[in-house]
Design an enzyme around this catalytic site. Structure first.
Site, short mmCIF file in Angstrom:
data_model
loop_
_atom_site.label_atom_id
_atom_site.label_comp_id
_atom_site.label_asym_id
_atom_site.label_seq_id
_atom_site.Cartn_x
_atom_site.Cartn_y
_atom_site.Cartn_z
N CYS A 1 -2.66 42.40 -56.58
CA CYS A 1 -1.42 41.68 -56.30
C CYS A 1 -1.62 40.22 -55.97
O CYS A 1 -0.87 39.36 -56.44
CB CYS A 1 -0.64 42.40 -55.20
SG CYS A 1 -1.38 42.33 -53.54
N HIS B 1 1.26 43.28 -49.31
CA HIS B 1 1.56 43.09 -50.73
C HIS B 1 1.96 41.63 -50.90
O HIS B 1 2.62 41.04 -50.05
CB HIS B 1 2.69 44.01 -51.19
CG HIS B 1 3.00 43.87 -52.66
ND1 HIS B 1 2.03 43.89 -53.62
CD2 HIS B 1 4.18 43.68 -53.31
CE1 HIS B 1 2.58 43.75 -54.81
NE2 HIS B 1 3.89 43.59 -54.65
N GLU C 1 14.88 43.72 -35.68
CA GLU C 1 15.29 45.11 -35.52
C GLU C 1 16.08 45.28 -34.21
O GLU C 1 15.64 44.89 -33.14
CB GLU C 1 14.07 46.03 -35.49
CG GLU C 1 13.27 46.03 -36.78
CD GLU C 1 14.01 46.64 -37.94
OE1 GLU C 1 15.01 47.35 -37.70
OE2 GLU C 1 13.60 46.42 -39.09
N ASN D 1 12.17 46.76 -45.69
CA ASN D 1 13.13 47.40 -44.80
C ASN D 1 13.13 48.93 -44.82
O ASN D 1 13.93 49.54 -44.12
CB ASN D 1 14.55 46.95 -45.16
CG ASN D 1 14.96 45.71 -44.39
OD1 ASN D 1 14.88 45.67 -43.17
ND2 ASN D 1 15.39 44.69 -45.11
N ASP E 1 7.99 39.23 -58.36
CA ASP E 1 6.77 40.01 -58.18
C ASP E 1 6.12 40.29 -59.53
O ASP E 1 6.62 41.11 -60.31
CB ASP E 1 7.08 41.32 -57.46
CG ASP E 1 5.82 42.04 -57.01
OD1 ASP E 1 4.72 41.61 -57.39
OD2 ASP E 1 5.94 43.04 -56.28
#
Length: 806
Positions: free
Chosen positions: A324, A382, A496, A447, A407
């Protein structure tokens, strides 16, 4: 080059450039049909001619268009910005009688209606198609002298021109001549361009900066690697244009594809599909296994240009291999060259949600080992990129303009091919997951909810934990005009527990994406620190050390336990105390409180024994008899275990109110073989109350091993086109022979290609010193990158900055 081992000179086993030139490409040639003061080659001076010379002013034009780092010989301009061109005619030019008509065209099937051809000139009387797009303009400069036949023109490509390579021709009277080839790029300095970025410092960073930092490691062990983008190196324009020409949409409909290159949304999406070879024809072949025969391990790479040049020189065969961060680094280079502001972003605890249900399931056996395979996964990190552009295709009020997630790593197909994005980061933040492109996938990456399952010996499973805050931690990118880490988590997700986070389920449902969100547990609107009595770590740069010494209260009944966060600071391999959350299976009656923490006895360094302790504490008033199973696994950065390193089972009596340390020692010889292809060690402890068998607790800790040191020395000052010396030094820190040793040097402006040097085997406690001579060919701030590789340590990185004076 000289190699010295323990002060003795030895012959080099070999040195070779990593990429050889493609046959027929080494000798550069350039056909110039017209030169100032010269006749065209097919006309003799006594014939009646009109055009006798053209001056492209490539040096001054490219400087004004901020493309002089690419070339001062070939004309490279940015759309929406005028450039100068001078024509020398054989006779005076009379504006009242003469009409100079110029034509620019790009692609195999140029068309005015598609915006890939434009007719324009002076005077501005050229007839256009009623549906013509992207019309160019030309004006005579006021200082021109028509009686001398020298015309100086100001030519402006519109801000919506397709990017690409153009041919320019001119017609005057009865003669038509091809004048020049030029390249047109996006223009982040032009307010009319969809990639316009208003801040000059950000333009310098996200378009002009040739070097960067990519973050790896884990959310509590963040470490940087230097990456050389090299977007202004030789042939980069040709390479990037070839990338666009080889995409499958161009093969299917070349005229429409070239026309669509006016749109950065389209171009960036095409690039995500071309960086990987999953769609065939791409630049990099992915490999997440352990067998890298036929290529180089992804950890080898430090430079985009080396990869792109290798792909271009070897007839567009995929370069082996990438993962990646390599995909992202290469894509960032292509985007910056084309003029789209771009940055590399790392998401820690990144979810790969294969079934689009926004949950990630993890399975544990009752002795603490991850047991069952799941297509869902949580990667330690990532890496993707963000491109800056407008999104009028989504909303006219510009709510979705700005950074777009893209991506290039091939994970899931989008519209039939492996690509991802652009997805507006503002849409991810607000849960608007019905928007193109691929917003649900990016939303889940930052998420998704985590569910942990206990797989009992009889095969039954019990949900032991649900965590809504684990995914999407410390989302990081390099800061502007500096080397510090910038935490951009707040641009992707609300904190959060705040109102924005509570609203994400409602927004998701109201947008009607077709997902079943009934699995989502309701939020407990209580700050995590208050609920678990934790001191939460705040953001730190990667050079800081976080040492958190709070106990964690884990006596929580599952149905109401919603924290699950613990503390995720950035230890970066420094000794300290890492607080972890243990989760407990629900039981009819709440058990006495059990507190757990992990402490590092010493810094975890690859090549040394890993030494830490787990400390238990019980706040009950009675002695507790515990069964403890400790397991250590080598973990790939994708979250998949590579193998067991250590298993330890024990029983103990925990006295009330006392700290009970349990030492955990992992010898180097135990983890060495597995860790050559892994980046972290996952330590898990499953603790069972022997008197209450349904009271089971799980605690985890991640460790990233720091590499042994490697040093670079560059004595003296760097001068353009003057020889320099670089010295690389490495000492074998382990009691075994290091075999298959090599040192790789690279750096745009310093080396035209990678230089790989094979070294002799290195005995224990011996050191190797390698001296290189090289000649910098570009001035300014350059980065020298070194990679040391051997059988026991894979690709140890080091870099240094060299200032090259003109």
């Amino acid at each position: 080059m000289m190699i010295t081992i323990n002060g003795n000179s030895v012959p080099s086993p070999g040195r070779r450039p990593h990429s050889e030139a493609r046959p027929g490409v080494g000798a550069r040639w350039r056909l110039q049909k017209l030169a100032v003061g010269c006749c065209p080659p097919d006309l003799t001076p006594d014939k009646r001619i009109v055009f006798i010379g053209v001056d492209l002013h490539s040096d001054t034009n490219n400087y004004d268009h901020r493309t002089s780092k690419i070339s001062v010989k070939e004309l490279i301009v940015r759309r929406g910005q005028p450039f100068k061109l001078t024509l020398k005619l054989a006779s005076p030019f009379k504006p009242t009688f003469d009409q100079l008509t110029m034509t620019v065209a790009t692609g195999e099937f140029p068309s005015e209606d598609l915006g890939t051809m434009s007719h324009f000139g002076v005077p501005d009387k050229v007839q256009h198609s009623a549906s013509a797009k992207a019309v160019w303009r030309a004006e005579l400069q006021q200082s021109f002298s028509p009686e001398t036949g020298i015309l100086t023109l100001t030519i402006t490509p519109p801000a919506d021109s397709p990017v690409g390579e153009y041919k320019m021709s001119a017609r005057l009277r009865e003669e038509e001549r091809e004048l020049a080839n030029l390249s047109v790029l996006f223009n982040p300095w032009c307010p009319g361009d969809w990639v316009f970025l208003s801040d000059e410092e950000e333009r310098k960073e996200y378009v002009m900066n040739e070097h960067g930092i990519i973050y790896k490691g884990a959310d509590n062990y963040i470490f940087p690697i230097t990456w050389d983008y090299g977007q202004f190196e030789e042939d980069m324009v040709k390479i990037c244009m070839k990338i666009l020409d080889l995409n499958f949409k161009h093969k299917r409909d070349p005229a429409d594809d070239v026309s669509a290159r006016c749109n950065p949304i389209y171009v960036s999406r095409v690039i995500t599909s071309m960086i990987n070879n999953a769609n065939s024809g791409g630049i990099l072949q992915g490999n997440w296994g352990n067998d890298f025969r036929g290529g180089l391990a992804p950890t080898h790479w430090s430079s985009s240009y080396v990869i792109l040049k290798k792909w271009y020189n070897f007839y567009f065969c995929p370069v082996k291999f990438g993962q990646c961060w390599v995909f992202a680094g290469v894509m960032c280079s292509v985007m910056r060259l084309l003029g789209i502001p771009c940055r590399v972003v790392t998401n820690y605890q990144s979810a790969h949600d294969t079934d689009s249900n926004l949950t990630i399931d993890t399975y544990y056996a009752d002795y603490g080992v991850k047991e069952k395979e799941s297509r869902d996964s949580i990667w330690n990190y990532h890496v993707w990129v963000e491109g800056w552009m407008r999104r009028p295709d989504l909303a006219q009020d510009r709510r979705y303009d700005g950074w777009q997630a893209l991506d290039p790593t091939p994970q899931e197909k989008s519209e039939g091919i492996f690509c991802c994005g652009p997805a507006p980061v503002s849409a991810i933040l607000n849960g608007h997951t019905n928007l193109k492109y691929d917003a649900p996938f990016v939303f889940a990456a930052v998420n998704a909810d985590c569910k942990s399952w206990l797989v009992k010996r009889d095969g039954s499973m019990v949900n032991i934990h649900s965590d809504t805050s684990r995914i999407g931690q410390n989302i990081s990118t390099k800061s502007v005009s500096g080397t510090k880490r910038m935490n951009i988590t707040g641009s992707y997700k609300h904190t959060e527990g705040d109102c924005g986070s509570v609203g994400r389920v409602v927004v998701f449902q109201s947008e009607g994406c077709g997902f079943d969100s009934s699995f989502l547990l309701p939020y407990v609107d209580v700050p995590l620190g208050k609920a678990l009595n934790l001191k939460l770590a705040t953001d730190y740069s990667y050079t800081d050390t976080v040492s958190v010494c709070n106990w964690v209260n884990v006596a929580l009944v599952l149905e109401t336990e919603k924290g699950g966060g613990g503390t995720t600071g950035m230890n970066n391999g420094s000794p300290g105390t890492t607080t972890q959350t243990a989760v407990q299976i629900s039981s009819p009656t709440p058990p006495p409180q059990l507190l757990i923490r992990f402490e590092e006895v010493s810094k975890p360094v690859n090549g040394e024994d890993v030494n830490l302790r787990m400390i238990l504490k019980c706040t009950s008033s009675v002695v507790r008899e515990l069964s403890i199973n400790i397991n250590a696994q080598a973990m790939k950065y994708t979250g998949q275990p590579a193998g067991n390193i250590l298993t330890k089972a024990m029983e103990m009596k925990l006295l009330p109110g006392n700290d009970h340390p349990i030492p955990i020692l992992i010898p180097f010889l135990t983890y060495n073989k597995l860790m050559t292809e892994c980046e972290s060690i996952n330590i898990s402890a499953m603790i069972t109350d022997k008197l209450e068998s349904d009271h089971v607790f799980l605690a985890e800790n991640r460790i990233v091993l720091m590499n042994p040191p490697i040093s670079i020395n560059t004595p003296g000052e760097g001068r353009l086109n003057k020889e320099m010396i670089a010295e690389v030094l490495f000492m074998n820190p382990v009691k075994e022979i290091l075999r298959d040793c090599s040192v790789t040097l690279s750096g745009s402006g310093l080396f035209h290609s990678e230089i790989i040097t094979r070294l002799p085997d290195l005995l224990p406690n011996n050191r190797v010193r390698v001296k290189y001579s090289f000649v910098p060919y570009r001035s300014g701030e350059r980065t020298l990158l070194v990679d040391f590789d051997c059988s026991s340590f894979r690709d140890i990185k080091k870099s240094c900055t060299i200032i090259v004076r003109p």
